[in-house]
Design an enzyme around this catalytic site. Sequence first.
Site, PDB file in Angstrom:
ATOM      1  N   LYS A 167     131.861 -29.898 -32.800  1.00  0.00           N
ATOM      2  CA  LYS A 167     131.839 -28.895 -33.853  1.00  0.00           C
ATOM      3  C   LYS A 167     132.688 -29.361 -35.044  1.00  0.00           C
ATOM      4  CE  LYS A 167     129.095 -26.653 -31.319  1.00  0.00           C
ATOM      5  NZ  LYS A 167     129.326 -25.835 -30.154  1.00  0.00           N
TER       6      LYS A 167
HETATM    7  C1  LIG Z   1     128.681 -25.119 -28.981  1.00  0.00           C
HETATM    8  C2  LIG Z   1     127.884 -23.864 -28.959  1.00  0.00           C
HETATM    9  C3  LIG Z   1     128.158 -22.814 -28.075  1.00  0.00           C
HETATM   10  C4  LIG Z   1     129.112 -22.920 -26.943  1.00  0.00           C
HETATM   11  O1  LIG Z   1     130.346 -23.371 -27.246  1.00  0.00           O
HETATM   12  P1  LIG Z   1     131.227 -24.116 -26.121  1.00  0.00           P
HETATM   13  O2  LIG Z   1     132.560 -24.187 -26.771  1.00  0.00           O
HETATM   14  O3  LIG Z   1     130.600 -25.440 -25.875  1.00  0.00           O
HETATM   15  O4  LIG Z   1     131.240 -23.242 -24.926  1.00  0.00           O
HETATM   16  C5  LIG Z   1     127.425 -21.651 -28.176  1.00  0.00           C
HETATM   17  N1  LIG Z   1     126.469 -21.508 -29.088  1.00  0.00           N
HETATM   18  C6  LIG Z   1     126.158 -22.487 -29.948  1.00  0.00           C
HETATM   19  C7  LIG Z   1     125.090 -22.251 -30.956  1.00  0.00           C
HETATM   20  C8  LIG Z   1     126.839 -23.700 -29.892  1.00  0.00           C
HETATM   21  O5  LIG Z   1     126.496 -24.683 -30.734  1.00  0.00           O
END
Ligand SMILES: *Cc1c(COP(=O)(O)O)cnc(C)c1O
Length: 379
Positions: free
Chosen positions: A186
Amino acid sequence: MTTASDFLPMTRPDIDEATIAGVAEVLRSGWITTGPWAARFEQTLSDYFGGRTVRAFNSGTVTMEVALRMLGVGPGDEVITTPLSWVATANVVLAVGATPVFVDIDPATRNIDTARIEAAITPRTKVLLPVHLAGLPCDLDAIDAIAQRHKLRVLEDAAQAIGSTWRGKRIGGFGDFASFSFHPNKNATSIEGGCLVLPEDADPALAERLRLQGVRRFGLDGMDVDVLGGKANLTDVAARVGFGQLQRVDDFNARRRELAQAYCVALDGLDLGGRGVQLPVRDFTDSNWHMFQVVLPDGVERAGVMQRLKDRGIGTGVHYPAMHLFTLYRKMGFKPGDFPHAERVGAGTLTLPLFPGMRDGDIGRVAEALSAVLREFKV
Ligand SMILES: *Cc1c(COP(=O)(O)O)cnc(C)c1O
């Protein structure tokens, strides 16, 4: 031949030396799990989101599950969302015993088509769960209007949208519940982690209990458990990483926008085979450009394109196949043809390298490689 050193990955986190030194300090401090840094990270996040109440968790998935539990969503309830997201988005709905109801995407934005939401609302609908895919904001005015009209709550899956804005207002800085992820891919990371921005009518103490076994402490030695909580607290080590990233996320996002703009210029100028590689919406003001994704024309074998790009030293990814076609969801009755736009984009989408540490010259290299590979496929 490409060597490992000129391999361009799809993404790569950028952790600065100050953060690395800060992590070492936390490790030496004698307190490494949830403590002062987790609290400081939450305060910094709250400042970032205009003073709203924020609680941090050990994943962006569990933040959404906690939000649904806080909203009392459970068996018999329906949650409306998009079929084109990381599968966590719908999995959390199943995890609380509720039913995901998918609404097809707008093929241009690749986000939920807000014009189709109302037709999916039933007396069981409790929550709208829009996803700002790749950081491109959904139409939050339309979503808010629908929620008001039908007395629904909104949980934004803003996992990919830190620093994105909607009509100039920061995502998470306004609205109902908003959930963010700090997974390493992210735009800002805490290694693993996430945070939940709470609306005013939500009880942050309940978020804390759901985060840690439902435990409520009182006095010097009192402890009670009155709700079933999980184990989702963020460590101070992770919080220290997240704190360091948050100082830089606006710079990261500015660089991502610049690179995305360069991609659009470079790809416009190339022969991509005529029949149309679909570029993303050119939003250089509101999107944080979490990803740069093209949709390949029908009939082009995506795995072959990925392999040939890899042979040229370029990493790519797929985000995401339409999730209603996964076996678990098919067993619930979903089938091919249910959401044709999401299915087509899911089958053709290709994520190109995009991260703040990329060099300007990398953009042209990827664009030219993509063009050359597509010509090999004679589209
Ligand atoms: C990364 C992501 C998640 C989940 O996040 P984590 O920290 O990996 O649990 C949920 N929704 C979307 C759209 C994501 O890109």
